[in-house]
Write an enzyme that holds these catalytic residues in place. Structure first.
Site, short mmCIF file in Angstrom:
data_model
loop_
_atom_site.label_atom_id
_atom_site.label_comp_id
_atom_site.label_asym_id
_atom_site.label_seq_id
_atom_site.Cartn_x
_atom_site.Cartn_y
_atom_site.Cartn_z
CG HIS A 100 -45.89 34.62 106.48
ND1 HIS A 100 -45.16 33.31 106.30
CD2 HIS A 100 -45.91 35.36 105.52
CE1 HIS A 100 -44.92 33.27 105.21
NE2 HIS A 100 -45.40 34.69 104.58
CG ASP B 187 -44.04 32.22 101.34
OD1 ASP B 187 -44.53 32.32 100.35
OD2 ASP B 187 -43.84 32.76 102.34
#
Length: 462
Positions: free
Chosen positions: A283, A336
Site C-alpha cells: 500500500h 488484496d
C-alpha cells in the site's frame, strides 16, 4: 523472417504469437517461442512467419502475471461490505467475522476456487499474505502449519505457484497512548504470542511442492512492536526470503505510530533493519517526503493494490514520486481483498490513480505497468526466473486476443496499451504455467466450474 531449423529437443513445443510483449514499451510482431519438456523457454525470436508445427496465438501474448498481495479468504466479502458506507476500520470488523469461521478444510476449498479465479485472470503466481494460523481462540492445531498447507495445496490444485508469506501478528493495534493493545477475538487466531514463538513455527513449517516457496511478513507496525521487528528481519535474511509489510495504508496508522515512536511506519522499519532490498511495502499510501527517500535509499519495493485502496477509501499513493529519478522504486501489484480479481484493472489503476492525484497523464506507460504485473511482481515474491519472455525463464504465457467486444478495433501496433488500458480478466483466453496449459479458451482445465466452487465455498462460510 523465417527461422532456420536447428536441432530439435525431443518433446519441445513451439508457439507462434501474433504479437508478444518481451519487456519494452510496445509489443513485437511474429514472436516464435519454444518450450522444453521441463517447462522452460528455450528460444524467443521476433519477426518470424508461423511455422507449420507451431500453435498460433492470436492477439497479444504476455508473460504470466504475478498477484503479489492476496488475502484469499477476503474474497468471501465481495459485494457484502458496501451498503452502510463506513471505513477501513468498519470493513475490518466484517473481515474478522469471516476469519472466525474458517478451518483447514473450508479454507482449502475456498482458496482453491480463489486461486482458480486468479488463473483465469492470467495469474501464474500469488503472494499469499497468510495470518490465519491457528484455531479459534488461538489454540494451535496439532500441525501448527496446517492452515498454510491448505493454501499451498489449493495453489497446486489450481495450477499456480505460491509464495506463502507467513505473517507475524503479535498485537491488536496501537492505542491512543502509543502502547500496543493485546489481540482479542478473531485476532487470537493470527498470533503466536511472542516473536520467538512465531520464528520457531516458521522454521518448523515446510512448504510442500516445487510450486511453493516460503516468505515472511510483519503484518504492520500496529501488529508487530518495533522491538520485535529485528527478529522478523533476521528470519527473512537467514532464509533468504522476501519480507512484506503493510505500511501507511491509513492516516490513522501514521498518527498512532508517530505517537508511539516519534517515527512514521517506514521510519520504524528502517530503524529496525526491516527495510532492505528483500522488503516490499504493501500500500504505502500515505508516505512523507522523507519516507519516499528512505524507501529508495534502502532498496525497498512497493506493492500497490488499487482496487482495494479505492474500495476502502484509503487514498492515493505517491506513485510518481516513487518511480522518479535515477533509482526508481520497483512496483508490484496485488488484488488484496479481491474486490476485483483482475490484474489488468490493478495495472491501469496505478496510472489512473496517479492522474487523479496529479492532474497529469502518462506517469507510467503500458510497458512499465506490465513490468509491475510480471517480472517485478515475481521478483518481489522470490521467483527471479519468471515474469519474462526470455530464454531460460519459466514458460508462463497469458494470451489475450484482440477480437472480443472490449478490444475490437484495437491497433495491433499498440496492443500493449490496448490490453493494459482496455482489457479485463474476461478477455484472457489461454494461460500457461511452467509449460502446462491451465486455462484453455477461457475455461480452467483443473477447476472446470470455478464459479460453482466459489459460490459453494463462500455460502458455506457466510
Amino acid at each position: 523472417m523465417s527461422v532456420p531449423e536447428g536441432p530439435r529437443i525431443p518433446g519441445e513445443r513451439r508457439y507462434w504469437c501474433e504479437h508478444a510483449w518481451t519487456g519494452g514499451p510496445t509489443a513485437e510482431a511474429g514472436v516464435l517461442l519454444t518450450v522444453d519438456p521441463g517447462g522452460r523457454l528455450t528460444s524467443v525470436t521476433a519477426g518470424t512467419e508461423p511455422p507449420a508445427d507451431a500453435e498460433r496465438l492470436s492477439g497479444l501474448t504476455l508473460p504470466g502475471l504475478a498477484n503479489a498481495h492476496s488475502h484469499a479468504f477476503h474474497r468471501a466479502l465481495r459485494g457484502r461490505t458496501h451498503a452502510d458506507g463506513g471505513s477501513f476500520w468498519t470493513w475490518r470488523e466484517v473481515m474478522y467475522r469471516a476469519a472466525e469461521r474458517l478451518d483447514p478444510e473450508s479454507y482449502h476449498r475456498l482458496a482453491r476456487a480463489v486461486y482458480a479465479e486468479m488463473a483465469l485472470a492470467g495469474a501464474a503466481c500469488v503472494g499469499e499474505f497468510h495470518y490465519l494460523h491457528h484455531a479459534p481462540g488461538g489454540r494451535r492445531y496439532a500441525d501448527p502449519g496446517v492452515m498454510g498447507h491448505a493454501l499451498t495445496s489449493a495453489a497446486a490444485d489450481a495450477g499456480i505457484r505460491i509464495t506463502l508469506l507467513d505473517v507475524c501478528y503479535l498485537a491488536g493495534g496501537l492505542g491512543e497512548d502509543g502502547g500496543h493493545l493485546p489481540p482479542t477475538g478473531p485476532q487470537l487466531r493470527f498470533g503466536d504470542g511472542t516473536v520467538d514463538a512465531w520464528a520457531e513455527r516458521v522454521r518448523d513449517t515446510r512448504t510442500e511442492g516445487a510450486h511453493a516457496r516460503p516468505g515472511v511478513a510483519a503484518h504492520s507496525v500496529r501488529a508487530v512492536p518495533a522491538k520485535d521487528l529485528p527478529e522478523v528481519a533476521r528470519v527473512a535474511d537467514a532464509g533468504e526470503m522476501p519480507l512484506h509489510v503493510h505500511v501507511s495504508e491509513q492516516p490513522a496508522e501514521n498518527a498512532a505510530c508517530l505517537a508511539a515512536y516519534g517515527l512514521t511506519p517506514t521510519g520504524v522499519l528502517a530503524e529496525a533493519g526491516a527495510l532492505t532490498e528483500r522488503t516490499t511495502l504493501v500500500h504505502a499510501t500515505h508516505l512523507t517526503d522523507a519516507d519516499v527517500d528512505t524507501v529508495r535509499a534502502h532498496g525497498g519495493a512497493v506493492c500497490l493494490c488499487p482496487t482495494t485502496e479505492r474500495d476502502l477509501a484509503d487514498g492515493l499513493p505517491r506513485t510518481g514520486d516513487l518511480v522518479a529519478g535515477p533509482r526508481p522504486v520497483p512496483l508490484s501489484l496485488g488484488s488484496d481483498q479481491h474486490a476485483r480479481t483482475d490484474l489488468f484493472e490493478e495495472a491501469r489503476g496505478v496510472e489512473l490513480h496517479e492522474r487523479l492525484r496529479t492532474h497529469r497523464r502518462g506517469t507510467l506507460d503500458g510497458g512499465a505497468l506490465l513490468r509491475a504485473a510480471t517480472v517485478d511482481g515475481h521478483s518481489g515474491l522470490g521467483w527471479t526466473d519468471a515474469g519474462t519472455l526470455t530464454p531460460g525463464a519459466r514458460a508462463d504465457l497469458v494470451n489475450v486476443p484482440l477480437d472480443g467486444v472490449g478490444l475490437a478495433g484495437a491497433d495491433p501496433d499498440r496492443a500493449v496499451d490496448a490490453v493494459v488500458f482496455g482489457a479485463t480478466a474476461a478477455d484472457v483466453r489461454h494461460v500457461m504455467v511452467d509449460g502446462v496449459w491451465i486455462v484453455r479458451d477461457g475455461a480452467h482445465t483443473l477447476v472446470p466450474d470455478t464459479a460453482r466452487e466459489l459460490d459453494s465455498a463462500i455460502k458455506e462460510l457466510l
